[in-house]
Motif scaffolding. Structure first.
Motif, PDB file in Angstrom:
ATOM      1  N   LEU A 261       0.792  -1.233   0.000  1.00 44.77           N
ATOM      2  CA  LEU A 261       0.000   0.000   0.000  1.00 44.77           C
ATOM      3  C   LEU A 261       0.823   1.282   0.000  1.00 44.77           C
ATOM      4  CD1 LEU A 261      -2.865  -0.877   2.510  1.00 44.77           C
ATOM      5  CD2 LEU A 261      -2.982  -0.882   0.010  1.00 44.77           C
ATOM      6  N   HIS A 262       2.117   1.196  -0.189  1.00 46.09           N
ATOM      7  CA  HIS A 262       2.992   2.362  -0.121  1.00 46.09           C
ATOM      8  C   HIS A 262       3.766   2.581  -1.418  1.00 46.09           C
ATOM      9  CE1 HIS A 262       2.413   1.821   4.175  1.00 46.09           C
ATOM     10  NE2 HIS A 262       2.925   3.021   4.358  1.00 46.09           N
ATOM     11  N   ALA A 263       4.002   3.847  -1.698  1.00 45.31           N
ATOM     12  CA  ALA A 263       5.059   4.230  -2.626  1.00 45.31           C
ATOM     13  C   ALA A 263       6.209   4.645  -1.721  1.00 45.31           C
ATOM     14  CB  ALA A 263       4.621   5.391  -3.511  1.00 45.31           C
ATOM     15  N   ALA A 264       7.337   4.002  -1.866  1.00 46.90           N
ATOM     16  CA  ALA A 264       8.465   4.259  -0.981  1.00 46.90           C
ATOM     17  C   ALA A 264       9.561   5.011  -1.724  1.00 46.90           C
ATOM     18  CB  ALA A 264       9.013   2.943  -0.432  1.00 46.90           C
ATOM     19  N   GLU A 265      10.037   6.038  -1.092  1.00 47.35           N
ATOM     20  CA  GLU A 265      11.170   6.816  -1.594  1.00 47.35           C
ATOM     21  C   GLU A 265      12.401   6.304  -0.850  1.00 47.35           C
ATOM     22  OE1 GLU A 265      13.063   9.341  -4.000  1.00 47.35           O
ATOM     23  OE2 GLU A 265      10.911   8.922  -4.084  1.00 47.35           O
ATOM     24  N   LEU A 266      13.326   5.685  -1.580  1.00 48.42           N
ATOM     25  CA  LEU A 266      14.490   5.061  -0.958  1.00 48.42           C
ATOM     26  C   LEU A 266      15.661   6.029  -0.958  1.00 48.42           C
ATOM     27  CD1 LEU A 266      14.205   1.616  -2.770  1.00 48.42           C
ATOM     28  CD2 LEU A 266      13.102   2.367  -0.669  1.00 48.42           C
ATOM     29  N   LYS A 267      16.279   6.195   0.206  1.00 42.61           N
ATOM     30  CA  LYS A 267      17.367   7.156   0.329  1.00 42.61           C
ATOM     31  C   LYS A 267      18.529   6.565   1.111  1.00 42.61           C
ATOM     32  CE  LYS A 267      15.304  10.541  -1.737  1.00 42.61           C
ATOM     33  NZ  LYS A 267      15.786  11.034  -3.014  1.00 42.61           N
ATOM     34  N   ALA A 268      19.734   6.843   0.627  1.00 45.06           N
ATOM     35  CA  ALA A 268      20.976   6.482   1.327  1.00 45.06           C
ATOM     36  C   ALA A 268      21.953   7.619   1.051  1.00 45.06           C
ATOM     37  CB  ALA A 268      21.506   5.151   0.837  1.00 45.06           C
ATOM     38  N   GLU A 269      21.854   8.663   1.846  1.00 42.42           N
ATOM     39  CA  GLU A 269      22.654   9.867   1.619  1.00 42.42           C
ATOM     40  C   GLU A 269      23.378  10.273   2.895  1.00 42.42           C
ATOM     41  OE1 GLU A 269      19.822  11.910  -1.754  1.00 42.42           O
ATOM     42  OE2 GLU A 269      19.517  12.519   0.320  1.00 42.42           O
ATOM     43  N   LYS A 270      24.437  11.033   2.731  1.00 40.10           N
ATOM     44  CA  LYS A 270      25.208  11.510   3.874  1.00 40.10           C
ATOM     45  C   LYS A 270      24.391  12.475   4.728  1.00 40.10           C
ATOM     46  CE  LYS A 270      29.649  13.564   5.012  1.00 40.10           C
ATOM     47  NZ  LYS A 270      30.913  14.075   4.480  1.00 40.10           N
ATOM     48  N   SER A 271      23.672  13.364   4.077  1.00 38.00           N
ATOM     49  CA  SER A 271      22.851  14.360   4.769  1.00 38.00           C
ATOM     50  C   SER A 271      21.379  14.005   4.569  1.00 38.00           C
ATOM     51  CB  SER A 271      23.152  15.749   4.194  1.00 38.00           C
ATOM     52  OG  SER A 271      22.336  16.708   4.795  1.00 38.00           O
ATOM     53  N   ILE A 272      20.640  13.918   5.664  1.00 35.29           N
ATOM     54  CA  ILE A 272      19.234  13.504   5.619  1.00 35.29           C
ATOM     55  C   ILE A 272      18.332  14.732   5.685  1.00 35.29           C
ATOM     56  CG2 ILE A 272      17.438  12.249   6.864  1.00 35.29           C
ATOM     57  CD1 ILE A 272      19.622  10.309   7.799  1.00 35.29           C
ATOM     58  N   THR A 273      17.410  14.830   4.710  1.00 32.88           N
ATOM     59  CA  THR A 273      16.418  15.913   4.699  1.00 32.88           C
ATOM     60  C   THR A 273      15.024  15.287   4.618  1.00 32.88           C
ATOM     61  OG1 THR A 273      16.682  16.134   2.309  1.00 32.88           O
ATOM     62  CG2 THR A 273      17.948  17.645   3.678  1.00 32.88           C
ATOM     63  N   LEU A 274      14.486  14.973   5.783  1.00 31.79           N
ATOM     64  CA  LEU A 274      13.219  14.241   5.848  1.00 31.79           C
ATOM     65  C   LEU A 274      12.082  14.957   5.138  1.00 31.79           C
ATOM     66  CD1 LEU A 274      13.209  12.848   9.489  1.00 31.79           C
ATOM     67  CD2 LEU A 274      13.773  11.648   7.377  1.00 31.79           C
TER      68      LEU A 274
ATOM     69  N   ALA B 118       9.235   7.362   3.263  1.00 33.41           N
ATOM     70  CA  ALA B 118      10.646   7.379   2.916  1.00 33.41           C
ATOM     71  C   ALA B 118      11.325   6.252   3.678  1.00 33.41           C
ATOM     72  CB  ALA B 118      11.274   8.718   3.288  1.00 33.41           C
ATOM     73  N   VAL B 119      12.131   5.481   2.978  1.00 34.07           N
ATOM     74  CA  VAL B 119      12.953   4.449   3.605  1.00 34.07           C
ATOM     75  C   VAL B 119      14.374   4.996   3.575  1.00 34.07           C
ATOM     76  CG1 VAL B 119      13.742   2.059   3.490  1.00 34.07           C
ATOM     77  CG2 VAL B 119      11.392   2.630   2.819  1.00 34.07           C
ATOM     78  N   VAL B 120      14.893   5.296   4.757  1.00 28.98           N
ATOM     79  CA  VAL B 120      16.171   5.990   4.875  1.00 28.98           C
ATOM     80  C   VAL B 120      17.200   5.048   5.495  1.00 28.98           C
ATOM     81  CG1 VAL B 120      17.334   8.026   5.796  1.00 28.98           C
ATOM     82  CG2 VAL B 120      14.897   8.146   5.209  1.00 28.98           C
ATOM     83  N   LYS B 121      18.250   4.769   4.745  1.00 30.71           N
ATOM     84  CA  LYS B 121      19.316   3.892   5.230  1.00 30.71           C
ATOM     85  C   LYS B 121      20.251   4.687   6.124  1.00 30.71           C
ATOM     86  CE  LYS B 121      22.982   0.800   3.693  1.00 30.71           C
ATOM     87  NZ  LYS B 121      24.000   1.376   4.583  1.00 30.71           N
ATOM     88  N   ARG B 122      20.616   4.097   7.242  1.00 29.29           N
ATOM     89  CA  ARG B 122      21.588   4.721   8.142  1.00 29.29           C
ATOM     90  C   ARG B 122      22.993   4.480   7.606  1.00 29.29           C
ATOM     91  NH1 ARG B 122      20.464   2.256  13.856  1.00 29.29           N
ATOM     92  NH2 ARG B 122      22.268   3.539  14.377  1.00 29.29           N
ATOM     93  N   ARG B 123      23.842   5.461   7.760  1.00 36.20           N
ATOM     94  CA  ARG B 123      25.231   5.317   7.325  1.00 36.20           C
ATOM     95  C   ARG B 123      25.919   4.232   8.136  1.00 36.20           C
ATOM     96  NH1 ARG B 123      28.732  10.285   7.027  1.00 36.20           N
ATOM     97  NH2 ARG B 123      29.878   8.898   5.669  1.00 36.20           N
TER      98      ARG B 123
END
Length: 94
Positions: free
Chosen positions: A6-19, A40-45
């Motif tokens: 049920l989701h559209a997910a925005e995948l992110k793996a960046e040094k600086s996080i802008t939620l 948003a699915v945000v990967k931790r460094r």
């Protein structure tokens, strides 16, 4: 992202996080994909994907939780025993 029900997910793996940017983009993607929810699915460094975060805005989260509540109530009305079994299964898995 397929597999995130049920989701559209925005995948992110960046040094600086802008939620705020990620959530705005996820919500736009949800509209375009015909999905009711964006996240948003945000990967931790320096961590694996499973240690990342799934983030939604409050309005989206409220709609998701209300849908969950309504669907649980509907299942209780139709098949209480099935609901009870699933409830027990999910509580034990937590």
């Amino acid at each position: 992202m397929s597999g995130y029900y049920l989701h559209a997910a925005e995948l992110k793996a960046e040094k600086s996080i802008t939620l705020s940017d990620y959530i705005a983009q996820a919500n736009r993607e949800a509209i375009h994909a015909g999905q009711p929810f964006g996240c948003a699915v945000v990967k931790r460094r320096m961590k694996g994907t499973a240690d990342g975060y799934v983030v939604r805005d409050v309005g989206t989260d409220v709609r998701l939780v209300n849908r969950l509540r309504d669907m649980e109530e509907a299942l209780q009305d139709v098949d209480y025993d099935r609901w009870s079994d699933l409830d027990t299964e999910h509580r034990e898995a937590a």
